[in-house]
Motif scaffolding. Structure first.
Motif, PDB file in Angstrom:
ATOM      1  N   LYS A   1       0.811  -1.218   0.000  1.00  0.00           N
ATOM      2  CA  LYS A   1       0.000   0.000   0.000  1.00  0.00           C
ATOM      3  C   LYS A   1       0.844   1.268   0.000  1.00  0.00           C
ATOM      4  CE  LYS A   1      -0.741  -0.317   5.006  1.00  0.00           C
ATOM      5  NZ  LYS A   1      -1.768  -0.560   6.021  1.00  0.00           N
TER       6      LYS A   1
ATOM      7  N   THR B   1      -1.953   6.716  -7.115  1.00  0.00           N
ATOM      8  CA  THR B   1      -2.772   6.123  -6.058  1.00  0.00           C
ATOM      9  C   THR B   1      -1.899   5.299  -5.121  1.00  0.00           C
ATOM     10  OG1 THR B   1      -3.259   3.972  -7.063  1.00  0.00           O
ATOM     11  CG2 THR B   1      -4.607   5.838  -7.783  1.00  0.00           C
TER      12      THR B   1
ATOM     13  N   ALA C   1      -4.962   0.499  -3.695  1.00  0.00           N
ATOM     14  CA  ALA C   1      -6.199   1.112  -4.186  1.00  0.00           C
ATOM     15  C   ALA C   1      -6.506   0.668  -5.616  1.00  0.00           C
ATOM     16  CB  ALA C   1      -6.084   2.628  -4.121  1.00  0.00           C
TER      17      ALA C   1
ATOM     18  N   ASP D   1      -4.537  10.689  -5.707  1.00  0.00           N
ATOM     19  CA  ASP D   1      -5.735  10.148  -5.060  1.00  0.00           C
ATOM     20  C   ASP D   1      -5.599  10.212  -3.538  1.00  0.00           C
ATOM     21  OD1 ASP D   1      -8.338   8.555  -5.464  1.00  0.00           O
ATOM     22  OD2 ASP D   1      -7.228   7.394  -3.959  1.00  0.00           O
TER      23      ASP D   1
ATOM     24  N   SER E   1      -6.243   8.179  -1.383  1.00  0.00           N
ATOM     25  CA  SER E   1      -5.767   6.938  -0.763  1.00  0.00           C
ATOM     26  C   SER E   1      -4.323   7.075  -0.286  1.00  0.00           C
ATOM     27  CB  SER E   1      -5.893   5.763  -1.736  1.00  0.00           C
ATOM     28  OG  SER E   1      -5.123   5.985  -2.914  1.00  0.00           O
TER      29      SER E   1
ATOM     30  N   ARG F   1      -2.916   8.712   3.834  1.00  0.00           N
ATOM     31  CA  ARG F   1      -2.696   8.041   5.123  1.00  0.00           C
ATOM     32  C   ARG F   1      -1.223   7.760   5.396  1.00  0.00           C
ATOM     33  NH1 ARG F   1      -4.373   2.141   2.900  1.00  0.00           N
ATOM     34  NH2 ARG F   1      -4.149   2.893   0.792  1.00  0.00           N
TER      35      ARG F   1
ATOM     36  N   ASP G   1     -10.687  11.841  -5.356  1.00  0.00           N
ATOM     37  CA  ASP G   1     -11.147  10.638  -4.656  1.00  0.00           C
ATOM     38  C   ASP G   1     -11.774   9.726  -5.706  1.00  0.00           C
ATOM     39  OD1 ASP G   1     -12.172   8.669  -3.030  1.00  0.00           O
ATOM     40  OD2 ASP G   1     -13.519   9.991  -1.911  1.00  0.00           O
TER      41      ASP G   1
ATOM     42  N   CYS H   1     -10.757   6.176  -5.959  1.00  0.00           N
ATOM     43  CA  CYS H   1     -10.379   4.795  -5.721  1.00  0.00           C
ATOM     44  C   CYS H   1     -11.258   4.110  -4.683  1.00  0.00           C
ATOM     45  CB  CYS H   1      -8.921   4.725  -5.270  1.00  0.00           C
ATOM     46  SG  CYS H   1      -7.750   5.047  -6.600  1.00  0.00           S
ATOM     47  N   LYS H   2     -11.136   2.787  -4.661  1.00  0.00           N
ATOM     48  CA  LYS H   2     -11.854   1.947  -3.702  1.00  0.00           C
ATOM     49  C   LYS H   2     -10.914   0.850  -3.206  1.00  0.00           C
ATOM     50  CE  LYS H   2     -13.530  -1.155  -7.318  1.00  0.00           C
ATOM     51  NZ  LYS H   2     -14.669  -1.763  -7.981  1.00  0.00           N
TER      52      LYS H   2
ATOM     53  N   TRP I   1      -9.233   0.371  -0.557  1.00  0.00           N
ATOM     54  CA  TRP I   1      -8.071   0.647   0.275  1.00  0.00           C
ATOM     55  C   TRP I   1      -8.565   0.859   1.692  1.00  0.00           C
ATOM     56  CZ3 TRP I   1      -7.882   5.606   2.456  1.00  0.00           C
ATOM     57  CH2 TRP I   1      -8.695   6.556   1.868  1.00  0.00           C
TER      58      TRP I   1
ATOM     59  N   GLU J   1      -8.328   2.468   5.545  1.00  0.00           N
ATOM     60  CA  GLU J   1      -7.839   3.598   6.337  1.00  0.00           C
ATOM     61  C   GLU J   1      -6.800   3.097   7.332  1.00  0.00           C
ATOM     62  OE1 GLU J   1      -8.346   6.805   6.276  1.00  0.00           O
ATOM     63  OE2 GLU J   1     -10.083   6.988   4.988  1.00  0.00           O
TER      64      GLU J   1
END
Length: 158
Positions: free
Chosen positions: A41, A60, A64, A112, A114, A117, A150, A152-153, A155, A157
């Protein structure tokens, strides 16, 4: 060659010496994470798309995936990746080494959410065996990012 193009790009900022040329391939997120020794990640993967015939890049997090609904809401078109045989011509880097540095003129770069973090991430540096470690403010600056998106999906937190 793309690596030399990225080196030249970073010379203007006096950070070319931060590029790491790796002994093994870093062409995919999994390979890059294994050779660097980080979590997948943390790899900042750069994906290339066409919007009305114009290329754009989205950086990204490595875990993600593009969410087609979010992408369409952001760019008003369905996500269409650049065919692999056209990436080098349109972007300036070949598949496996695509990054937002030293790219062809006129390409918008998006980051992105993602990525937010992490304190530091590892984007490629123009070849299938190179990378550079950067903070998010550095990535934003050196990628000359147009904006954060935003799109992406899948991923998680932190």
């Amino acid at each position: 060659m793309s690596l030399e193009r990225v080196i030249h790009y970073f010379e203007q900022f006096d950070i070319a010496d931060r590029i790491c040329v790796l002994s093994d391939s870093s062409a995919t997120v999994a390979l890059a994470a294994a050779v660097i020794g980080c979590a997948p990640k943390e790899i900042a993967k750069t994906m290339s798309f066409l919007v009305e015939g114009k290329p754009l890049l989205i950086v990204t997090a490595g875990d993600a995936k593009i969410d087609n609904r979010k992408y369409k809401a952001c760019f008003q078109v369905k996500a269409k990746m650049i065919p692999s045989d056209q990436v080098e011509k349109l972007i300036g880097h070949d598949v496996g080494g695509v990054c937002p540095f030293g790219i062809n003129d006129g390409i918008d770069v998006y980051l992105d959410v993602s990525l937010r973090r992490f304190t530091e991430v590892y984007p490629a540096a123009g070849s299938a065996n190179s990378m550079i470690k950067m903070t998010l403010p550095e990535l934003e600056r050196y990628a000359q990012a147009k904006e954060w998106v935003d799109v992406c999906k899948d991923w998680e937190e932190a």
